[in-house]
Design an enzyme around this catalytic site. Structure first.
Site, PDB file in Angstrom:
ATOM      1  N   CYS A 348       0.831  -1.209   0.000  1.00 60.99           N
ATOM      2  CA  CYS A 348       0.000   0.000   0.000  1.00 60.99           C
ATOM      3  C   CYS A 348       0.862   1.253   0.000  1.00 60.99           C
ATOM      4  CB  CYS A 348      -0.931  -0.021   1.197  1.00 60.99           C
ATOM      5  SG  CYS A 348      -1.926  -1.505   1.230  1.00 60.99           S
ATOM      6  N   TYR A 377      21.840  -7.055  -2.358  1.00 62.19           N
ATOM      7  CA  TYR A 377      20.972  -6.029  -1.761  1.00 62.19           C
ATOM      8  C   TYR A 377      19.501  -6.235  -2.139  1.00 62.19           C
ATOM      9  CZ  TYR A 377      25.633  -4.069  -1.261  1.00 62.19           C
ATOM     10  OH  TYR A 377      26.966  -3.910  -0.977  1.00 62.19           O
TER      11      TYR A 377
HETATM   12  N1  LLP Z   1      33.017  -2.334   1.959  1.00 59.51           N
HETATM   13  C1  LLP Z   1      32.394  -1.306   2.545  1.00 59.51           C
HETATM   14  C2  LLP Z   1      33.073  -0.589   3.616  1.00 59.51           C
HETATM   15  C3  LLP Z   1      31.106  -0.923   2.128  1.00 59.51           C
HETATM   16  O1  LLP Z   1      30.523   0.112   2.708  1.00 59.51           O
HETATM   17  C4  LLP Z   1      30.464  -1.643   1.093  1.00 59.51           C
HETATM   18  C5  LLP Z   1      29.121  -1.294   0.660  1.00 59.51           C
HETATM   19  C6  LLP Z   1      31.155  -2.732   0.526  1.00 59.51           C
HETATM   20  C7  LLP Z   1      32.439  -3.033   0.962  1.00 59.51           C
HETATM   21  C8  LLP Z   1      30.572  -3.560  -0.569  1.00 59.51           C
HETATM   22  O2  LLP Z   1      30.303  -2.764  -1.652  1.00 59.51           O
HETATM   23  P1  LLP Z   1      29.916  -3.405  -3.091  1.00 59.51           P
HETATM   24  O3  LLP Z   1      31.099  -4.192  -3.584  1.00 59.51           O
HETATM   25  O4  LLP Z   1      28.736  -4.247  -2.885  1.00 59.51           O
HETATM   26  O5  LLP Z   1      29.647  -2.196  -3.905  1.00 59.51           O
HETATM   27  N2  LLP Z   1      22.260  -1.093  -0.755  1.00 59.51           N
HETATM   28  C9  LLP Z   1      22.985  -0.405  -1.822  1.00 59.51           C
HETATM   29  C10 LLP Z   1      24.465  -0.587  -1.731  1.00 59.51           C
HETATM   30  C11 LLP Z   1      25.060  -0.106  -0.420  1.00 59.51           C
HETATM   31  C12 LLP Z   1      26.542  -0.378  -0.352  1.00 59.51           C
HETATM   32  C13 LLP Z   1      27.083  -0.020   0.979  1.00 59.51           C
HETATM   33  N3  LLP Z   1      28.453  -0.359   1.174  1.00 59.51           N
HETATM   34  C14 LLP Z   1      22.427  -0.875  -3.166  1.00 59.51           C
HETATM   35  O6  LLP Z   1      21.488  -1.668  -3.185  1.00 59.51           O
HETATM   36  O7  LLP Z   1      22.905  -0.431  -4.197  1.00 59.51           O
END
Ligand code: LLP
Length: 426
Positions: A348, A377
Site C-alpha cells: 500500500c 541487496y
Molecule cells: N566495503 C564497505 C566498507 C562498504 O561500505 C560496502 C558497501 C562494501 C564493501 C561492498 O560494496 P559493493 O562491492 O557491494 O559495492 N544497498 C545499496 C548498496 C550499499 C553499499 C554499501 N556499502 C544498493 O542496493 O545499491
C-alpha cells in the site's frame, strides 16, 4: 571498464527461462512465488575471475556479507577460498556460523557498538576497521580490559570525487559519514602506534558502490598509498592495504568491470608498498547470480497507466523505490509482444514499484516474471511491511536446486510479540 568474460546464468530453453540446468517454472511451481533464485556457478565464476585478476600480489578477497548474507551462498563462497567482511555483530555471527575462520573475517562498520567491538576481539578477527578517534578509544579500552592487542586497520575517507549511480550509495567523498576524515588520519594513526593495546596493521578505504569508472579507485589508491608510505616511514608495521568494495554489476546496459584494468590500477601500488591487498566486493560477486521470481496477479488500466500488479514489490526488492534502481524484467515464458507498463507490487504505497514506464514482455495474471540482477541487496534488504513474510531463497547448482532459506511463515512474523504483558513498575 571493458572486457566481458562473465556469463549470464539465465538462458532460454524451449521458450522459457532457466537458471543453469533448472527451469524457473519448475522452481516457481515447487517453491511458490515470490522467490529468489541464485546461480552457484555465477558466484564461483565471479570469485575465481577476481582472484585470478589479482594474482600478481598477495591478496585476500573478503566478500561483503551486507550484499547477501544467506548461509547457502556463504557456503559456496567459503568453499572457493573466499573470506568474509562483516559490519555488525549479526553478520559476524553469520560468518562464524557459516564456518569462516576468525582470521578470515574483517569487521568494519561506521557505528559499531561496544559489545560488537568486544565480540570482534573475542572472536579474534583478522582486522577491526576503526572509523574514528572515539572508536579507537573504545577498542583500546576493551582490548586492555581483555588483556589482548587489538589488530586494526584505519578506515580512511579518501575524499575522492565519485560519480555514483545514486547519491545514497556514495561513501568516499568529503562530508560522508564513513571513515576517518583525511586530515585527521595522521593524529589518529600516531595514537594507535603509541598504544600497547593496538596493532596498526592496515589502512582501508571504500570509495563507493557500483563504480563504473576506475578513476575514483585510482585516486583513492594513490591517496591511501601516500598515507601508507608516510606511516611506514614512521615505522608502522603495516601488513594490509584494503581497497574496499565497489566493483559494479550489469543491471541494464553497463559493461562488466574490466578486472585486468582494475588489477593494473591497484596491484603495482600495493606491491611497491610490500603489503597484502584486501578487497571487499559484495555486489560484483552476487548481484548477477540472482533473479527474483514473481507472478502477475492483476493487470489494471487506470489513469492512462497500464499496471502489472505482481506478488513481489518493494518488500522483496527495495532498490527500485529506494534508489530509483533499474532491474531488467522479463517474462519467464514470453507470449510474444510487449507493453509499456508499470510493474508494481501489492504494497500500500505509490512508491511500491519494480519498474516504471517500461516496455515489458506482455503478461497476464498467472504469468511468471523474472527480475534480474537481484542477488545483491535484494533479499538482504527485504522487509516484512504489510505483514508479508519474506520470500524463500533457492540455490541452483548445475541441474540441482535447493531452498537455502525457507519462506517465512505468518507465525514467524508474530513470534516476538508478547501475548500477555509483563508490566514493570516505574
Ligand atoms: N566495503 C564497505 C566498507 C562498504 O561500505 C560496502 C558497501 C562494501 C564493501 C561492498 O560494496 P559493493 O562491492 O557491494 O559495492 N544497498 C545499496 C548498496 C550499499 C553499499 C554499501 N556499502 C544498493 O542496493 O545499491
Amino acid at each position: 571498464m571493458g572486457a566481458r568474460v562473465l556469463a549470464n546464468p539465465y538462458t532460454r530453453r524451449d521458450g522459457a527461462l532457466w537458471c543453469e540446468g533448472v527451469s524457473l517454472e519448475a522452481i516457481a511451481e515447487s517453491a511458490g512465488t515470490p522467490a529468489y533464485v541464485y546461480s552457484a556457478h555465477a558466484l564461483r565464476e565471479r570469485f575465481r575471475a577476481l582472484d585470478a585478476a589479482l594474482a600478481g600480489v598477495p591478496h585476500r578477497i573478503h566478500y561483503s556479507l551486507k550484499a547477501n548474507s544467506s548461509r547457502g551462498l556463504l557456503d559456496v563462497l567459503r568453499a572457493e577460498g573466499c573470506r568474509a567482511d562483516v559490519v555488525s555483530g549479526g553478520e559476524l555471527m553469520r560468518a562464524q556460523r557459516a564456518g569462516f575462520a576468525p582470521e578470515h573475517i574483517i569487521f568494519g562498520g561506521v557505528g559499531k557498538r561496544r559489545d560488537e567491538i568486544r565480540a570482534g576481539l573475542v572472536a579474534q578477527v583478522l582486522l577491526l576497521n576503526v572509523e574514528s578517534a572515539a572508536e579507537l578509544e573504545i577498542v583500546e579500552t576493551e582490548a586492555q580490559a581483555m588483556g589482548v592487542r587489538a589488530r586494526i586497520a584505519l578506515r580512511v575517507n579518501p575524499e575522492v570525487h565519485v560519480a555514483n549511480a545514486h547519491e545514497f550509495i556514495a561513501t568516499g567523498s568529503r562530508g560522508h559519514k564513513f571513515g576517518i576524515p583525511w586530515g585527521d588520519v595522521p593524529a589518529i594513526a600516531a595514537r594507535a602506534l603509541a598504544s600497547p593495546h593496538i596493532e596498526l596493521a592496515g589502512l582501508d578505504m571504500h570509495v563507493g558502490s557500483q563504480l563504473l569508472s576506475l578513476a575514483p579507485y585510482r585516486d583513492g589508491v594513490e591517496r591511501l598509498a601516500e598515507l601508507a608510505r608516510g606511516l611506514q616511514a614512521q615505522g608502522a608495521p603495516l601488513r594490509f592495504f584494503d581497497a574496499g568494495g565497489g566493483l559494479p554489476a550489469r543491471y541494464d546496459t553497463e559493461e562488466a568491470p574490466d578486472l585486468g584494468l582494475f588489477a593494473e590500477t591497484i596491484v603495482p601500488v600495493v606491491q611497491a608498498l610490500g603489503l597484502e591487498l584486501i578487497v571487499e566486493p559484495g555486489r560484483f560477486v552476487v548481484a548477477e547470480s540472482g533473479a527474483l521470481l514473481t507472478r502477475v496477479l492483476y493487470r489494471k488500466l487506470t489513469g492512462g497507466t497500464d499496471f502489472m500488479i505482481c506478488d513481489a514489490g518493494m518488500s522483496e526488492l527495495l532498490r527500485p523505490s529506494h534508489y530509483d534502481a533499474f532491474h531488467a524484467v522479463e517474462a519467464v515464458r514470453p507470449r510474444g509482444g510487449s507493453s509499456l507498463v508499470d510493474v508494481v507490487g501489492p504494497i500500500c504505497e505509490t512508491g511500491d514499484f519494480i519498474a516504471r514506464d517500461r516496455l515489458v514482455d506482455d503478461a497476464v495474471p498467472g504469468d511468471l516474471l523474472a527480475v534480474h540482477t537481484t542477488g545483491a541487496y535484494g533479499y538482504a534488504m527485504a522487509l516484512t511491511y504489510n505483514t508479508r513474510p519474506r520470500a524463500p531463497e533457492v540455490l541452483v547448482d548445475g541441474s540441482r536446486w535447493a531452498e537455502i532459506t525457507r519462506r517465512e511463515s505468518l507465525a514467524d512474523l508474530v513470534r516476538l510479540e508478547a501475548e500477555t504483558l509483563e508490566w514493570k513498575e516505574a
